[in-house]
Design a protein around this motif. Structure first.
Motif, PDB file in Angstrom:
ATOM      1  N   THR A  45       0.840  -1.193   0.000  1.00 48.51           N
ATOM      2  CA  THR A  45       0.000   0.000   0.000  1.00 48.51           C
ATOM      3  C   THR A  45       0.882   1.252   0.000  1.00 48.51           C
ATOM      4  O   THR A  45       2.110   1.166   0.117  1.00 48.51           O
ATOM      5  CB  THR A  45      -0.892   0.025   1.234  1.00 48.51           C
ATOM      6  N   ILE A  46       0.236   2.412  -0.060  1.00 52.08           N
ATOM      7  CA  ILE A  46       0.990   3.662   0.082  1.00 52.08           C
ATOM      8  C   ILE A  46       1.687   3.690   1.438  1.00 52.08           C
ATOM      9  O   ILE A  46       2.844   4.119   1.545  1.00 52.08           O
ATOM     10  CB  ILE A  46       0.054   4.873  -0.085  1.00 52.08           C
ATOM     11  N   ALA A  47       0.991   3.219   2.471  1.00 51.23           N
ATOM     12  CA  ALA A  47       1.611   3.192   3.802  1.00 51.23           C
ATOM     13  C   ALA A  47       2.825   2.280   3.816  1.00 51.23           C
ATOM     14  O   ALA A  47       3.821   2.557   4.498  1.00 51.23           O
ATOM     15  CB  ALA A  47       0.590   2.743   4.842  1.00 51.23           C
ATOM     16  N   ASP A  48       2.766   1.183   3.066  1.00 54.58           N
ATOM     17  CA  ASP A  48       3.887   0.236   3.019  1.00 54.58           C
ATOM     18  C   ASP A  48       5.064   0.787   2.212  1.00 54.58           C
ATOM     19  O   ASP A  48       6.208   0.774   2.664  1.00 54.58           O
ATOM     20  CB  ASP A  48       3.445  -1.082   2.361  1.00 54.58           C
ATOM     21  N   ASN A  49       4.779   1.237   1.001  1.00 53.16           N
ATOM     22  CA  ASN A  49       5.823   1.514   0.015  1.00 53.16           C
ATOM     23  C   ASN A  49       5.997   2.978  -0.351  1.00 53.16           C
ATOM     24  O   ASN A  49       6.943   3.320  -1.053  1.00 53.16           O
ATOM     25  CB  ASN A  49       5.539   0.723  -1.268  1.00 53.16           C
ATOM     26  N   GLY A  50       5.099   3.832   0.121  1.00 56.17           N
ATOM     27  CA  GLY A  50       5.234   5.248  -0.160  1.00 56.17           C
ATOM     28  C   GLY A  50       4.805   5.623  -1.563  1.00 56.17           C
ATOM     29  O   GLY A  50       4.554   4.765  -2.421  1.00 56.17           O
ATOM     30  N   VAL A  51       4.738   6.920  -1.818  1.00 56.66           N
ATOM     31  CA  VAL A  51       4.379   7.425  -3.142  1.00 56.66           C
ATOM     32  C   VAL A  51       4.949   8.830  -3.295  1.00 56.66           C
ATOM     33  O   VAL A  51       5.039   9.582  -2.320  1.00 56.66           O
ATOM     34  CB  VAL A  51       2.839   7.437  -3.342  1.00 56.66           C
ATOM     35  N   GLY A  52       5.375   9.154  -4.502  1.00 50.68           N
ATOM     36  CA  GLY A  52       5.891  10.488  -4.768  1.00 50.68           C
ATOM     37  C   GLY A  52       4.772  11.491  -4.942  1.00 50.68           C
ATOM     38  O   GLY A  52       3.625  11.135  -5.252  1.00 50.68           O
ATOM     39  N   LYS A  53       5.082  12.765  -4.753  1.00 55.90           N
ATOM     40  CA  LYS A  53       4.102  13.837  -4.797  1.00 55.90           C
ATOM     41  C   LYS A  53       4.532  14.919  -5.794  1.00 55.90           C
ATOM     42  O   LYS A  53       5.707  15.042  -6.147  1.00 55.90           O
ATOM     43  CB  LYS A  53       3.933  14.464  -3.406  1.00 55.90           C
ATOM     44  N   PHE A  54       3.567  15.751  -6.181  1.00 58.33           N
ATOM     45  CA  PHE A  54       3.892  16.919  -7.000  1.00 58.33           C
ATOM     46  C   PHE A  54       4.938  17.789  -6.305  1.00 58.33           C
ATOM     47  O   PHE A  54       5.830  18.351  -6.938  1.00 58.33           O
ATOM     48  CB  PHE A  54       2.645  17.765  -7.240  1.00 58.33           C
ATOM     49  N   SER A  55       4.811  17.892  -4.992  1.00 56.90           N
ATOM     50  CA  SER A  55       5.692  18.781  -4.233  1.00 56.90           C
ATOM     51  C   SER A  55       7.134  18.305  -4.201  1.00 56.90           C
ATOM     52  O   SER A  55       8.035  19.067  -3.834  1.00 56.90           O
ATOM     53  CB  SER A  55       5.170  18.941  -2.805  1.00 56.90           C
ATOM     54  N   ASP A  56       7.377  17.030  -4.578  1.00 58.52           N
ATOM     55  CA  ASP A  56       8.754  16.534  -4.632  1.00 58.52           C
ATOM     56  C   ASP A  56       9.545  17.162  -5.772  1.00 58.52           C
ATOM     57  O   ASP A  56      10.778  17.123  -5.776  1.00 58.52           O
ATOM     58  CB  ASP A  56       8.763  15.007  -4.779  1.00 58.52           C
ATOM     59  N   PHE A  57       8.829  17.745  -6.733  1.00 55.25           N
ATOM     60  CA  PHE A  57       9.505  18.422  -7.847  1.00 55.25           C
ATOM     61  C   PHE A  57       9.797  19.859  -7.427  1.00 55.25           C
ATOM     62  O   PHE A  57       9.154  20.811  -7.853  1.00 55.25           O
ATOM     63  CB  PHE A  57       8.636  18.372  -9.097  1.00 55.25           C
ATOM     64  N   THR A  58      10.785  19.974  -6.562  1.00 56.37           N
ATOM     65  CA  THR A  58      11.226  21.283  -6.090  1.00 56.37           C
ATOM     66  C   THR A  58      12.057  21.965  -7.167  1.00 56.37           C
ATOM     67  O   THR A  58      12.389  21.365  -8.200  1.00 56.37           O
ATOM     68  CB  THR A  58      12.080  21.118  -4.831  1.00 56.37           C
ATOM     69  N   ASP A  59      12.437  23.218  -6.927  1.00 56.98           N
ATOM     70  CA  ASP A  59      13.332  23.883  -7.862  1.00 56.98           C
ATOM     71  C   ASP A  59      14.650  23.129  -7.997  1.00 56.98           C
ATOM     72  O   ASP A  59      15.224  23.046  -9.089  1.00 56.98           O
ATOM     73  CB  ASP A  59      13.596  25.319  -7.412  1.00 56.98           C
ATOM     74  N   VAL A  60      15.134  22.573  -6.887  1.00 54.44           N
ATOM     75  CA  VAL A  60      16.376  21.794  -6.945  1.00 54.44           C
ATOM     76  C   VAL A  60      16.191  20.574  -7.832  1.00 54.44           C
ATOM     77  O   VAL A  60      17.031  20.257  -8.681  1.00 54.44           O
ATOM     78  CB  VAL A  60      16.819  21.382  -5.525  1.00 54.44           C
TER      79      VAL A  60
END
Length: 624
Positions: free
Chosen positions: A52-67
């Motif tokens: 699940t997301i709780a098990d394995n995580g998921v990426g978010k829009f916010s992960d696309f930072t300027d860096v």
């Protein structure tokens, strides 16, 4: 090995919007970075099968930072293809946000296929920090991408939608697909779907050993899905109970193609192959309103909706399963709104290439059946490098329209035993893929650090990074280094590989000859029986009035190559060679000791020495 033209990933982001947008608009050889959005920023390394997301995580829009975005840009990227944006069917409970649950019996994997779109007017709620604001969060990502000097591409999947399509976000006046269909008819021009009249849909029998969600219990997992009457399945199956290998999670869209294959819409005259997008638009505007199938209008409205959000282009899934006239209609409308829109289509039938480019007004098509398949066969020792020139000649009239790639979400990762064995074995192919023509190059995220896609995520199969389940991408995660994007956890080999990709892909913009002419040198060497030049070597030239390049690659994993490369007199004359010329290897950014020699018989030649898997991109410093 990093060229001086490649910006460091440790520099502070430069997000001068005006300058960046001006630079984008002058790009003639784009680099498309495909990112599977829900995987890109995920830092979780559990990789539990069917997690699940709780098990394995998921990426978010916010992960696309300027860096992060500047790190993407450092690879020469001009366009970011954010894969998996439109809201598709998935197994997670978002009922608190007004979103209905999806049935595991008609969803592939737990995270769901991005090509079973459930709502075209919103985005995947998994990707948002706050699902209520998911659309606004994506709009902010579009703005950040633009501010960092790149454009945005998203998918449109024209051939099919999710079995349970229902938009809760459509603008006022936009009806759902199928909402107004006459379900008593197998086919009607303005129906959005085809129907198996008199029969209800049945969930296909599972293949041996397969269970939805890996066998986990779920309130909706009961081998049933209500659909009455049954609709035709996405890949064209007309059975109320499709096969498990059919695209059973999707239903096929009706574009006015009758069940017998005849078209129920105006024919586009062949002379329109030579006409502009504006002329195509005028043709369709002149047609009677009732002659345009309702599905055409629905997808045109969807494309316009995303253009108003700032999206700069689209990648079309399985475009050849949709009639070319529809593409003329849709793309001419898009180009009217944004003449610079980037339009890429997945087409695998070479017999259709020119129709989809000229009549369908596509900018770019996948070059899989010709170049990708050829390079893969050479890497695997199944073909001679001589086939490269043969395959390239087939598309010489449309070469700038054929997008090149070695990985994408559908293909095996390079760094697997089933493909190249390791990442470095593909470097000669990557050099050729990037420099052979005027076409764009596509880079799939993780390719640049040798991601092997070895995880057993659930529905997805190893050798491909899963597009169906929640999973981490280990090599990419090491480079990402918890959001620093500095390779702080990467191996030395991963860092060296990425540096090579940076240098190579940035040449797409800094080496102007790559937007110029092409001449293959391979057949000339074979005709002259050049000693040491064999089926593991390929040579060609790229040139314009400002720059002349000689590109040579050695595909052998174990043997060095040494030979005297000969240039045809026609090339020598075209380049106006007046004497010996110095050479700079642009991949290493060093001037070589050997020169291009102008021989007494007016021919020209250069001594080439290549280590295993080495390529050279030689700039001829021609004083003539």
């Amino acid at each position: 090995m990093k060229s001086a033209s490649v910006e460091s990933t440790h520099q502070q982001p430069d997000i001068n919007t005006d300058e960046n947008n001006k630079a984008i608009n002058t790009i003639t050889k784009p680099v498309v970075y495909q990112v599977f959005t829900r995987l890109y920023g995920n830092t979780n390394t559990s990789n539990k099968p069917w997690g699940t997301i709780a098990d394995n995580g998921v990426g978010k829009f916010s992960d696309f930072t300027d860096v992060a975005l500047q790190d993407i840009k450092s690879l020469g990227t001009t366009h970011v293809w954010y894969t998996g944006i439109p809201h598709h069917a998935l197994i997670n409970d978002y009922t608190a946000y007004g979103i209905s649950n999806d049935d595991p019996d008609v969803v592939k994997g737990r995270a769901g296929s991005p090509y079973a779109v459930k709502d075209y007017y919103n985005v995947n709620p998994d990707l948002a920090d706050n699902p209520t604001n998911r659309l606004a969060e994506f709009e902010a990502l579009i703005a950040r991408t633009h501010a960092n000097g790149m454009q945005v591409i998203i998918d449109i999947v024209p051939n099919h939608v999710a079995r349970n399509y229902h938009s809760i976000s459509a603008p006022k006046g936009e009806s759902d697909f199928g909402a107004n269909d006459d379900k008593t008819q197998v086919y009607s021009r303005h129906n959005n779907f085809y129907y198996v009249v008199g029969e209800d849909f049945q969930v296909p029998d599972a293949s041996k050993g397969y269970q939805p969600l890996g066998g986990e219990t779920h309130p909706l997992k009961d081998g049933q899905f209500h659909e009455s009457p049954a609709k035709w399945t996405g890949n064209g199956s007309r059975l109320a109970k499709p096969d498990i290998n059919d695209w059973y999670e999707t239903v096929k869209i009706n574009y006015g193609v009758k069940p017998d294959g005849n078209h129920d819409f105006p024919a586009l005259p062949n002379v329109y192959a030579n006409k502009t997008a504006a002329e195509h638009l005028a043709f369709w505007q002149a047609q009677a309103a009732d002659d345009i199938p309702d599905s055409w209008r629905k997808f045109e409205h969807i494309a316009q909706y995303w253009l108003t959000k700032g999206v700069d282009g689209f990648r079309y899934d399985m475009a050849e399963m949709v009639p070319v006239e529809f593409w003329s209609y849709l793309n001419s409308h898009i180009k009217h709104t944004n003449p610079d829109a980037f339009i890429l289509a997945e087409v695998y039938n070479p017999d259709l290439y020119r129709n989809y480019i000229h009549l369908g007004k596509m900018d770019y098509l996948y070059d899989k059946v010709d170049l990708y398949d050829t390079l893969k066969a050479i890497m695997q020792g199944k073909a001679s490098t001589a086939t490269i020139a043969t395959e390239q000649a087939k598309v010489s009239d449309i070469d700038q329209h054929m997008l090149h790639f070695l990985e994408n979400h559908d293909e095996q990762r390079i760094n697997t035993a089933d493909f190249a064995g390791n990442s470095r074995n593909a470097l000669p192919a990557m050099v050729i893929s990037t420099t052979l023509s005027r076409s764009p190059t596509l880079l799939y995220f993780g390719q640049d650090v040798g991601e092997p896609g070895a995880e057993n995520a659930g529905f997805g199969q190893p050798t491909r990074t899963s597009i169906f389940d929640y999973v981490g991408v280990p090599a990419h995660q090491r480079w990402m280094n918890n959001g620093k994007f500095d390779g702080g956890q990467s191996t030395a080999d991963e860092k060296a590989l990425r540096s090579y990709y940076q240098t190579l892909l940035n040449l797409s913009h800094t080496a102007s000859a790559l937007s110029g002419n092409y001449m293959e040198l391979d057949s000339f060497q074979r005709q002259k029986q050049v000693v040491g030049y064999d089926d593991n070597v390929f040579a060609f030239s790229r040139f314009n009035t400002d720059q002349q390049l000689i590109i040579v690659s050695n595909f052998s994993q174990s043997q060095s190559k040494q030979f005297t490369l000969k240039l045809p007199k026609t090339l020598k004359q075209t380049w106006h060679l007046m004497g010996n010329a110095k050479l700079t290897d642009l991949l290493k950014n060093v001037q070589l000791s050997q020169e291009l020699i102008l021989n007494q018989d007016s021919s020209a030649s250069v001594d080439i020495k290549l280590a295993p898997l080495q390529s050279v991109i030689l700039e001829v410093m021609n004083k003539g």
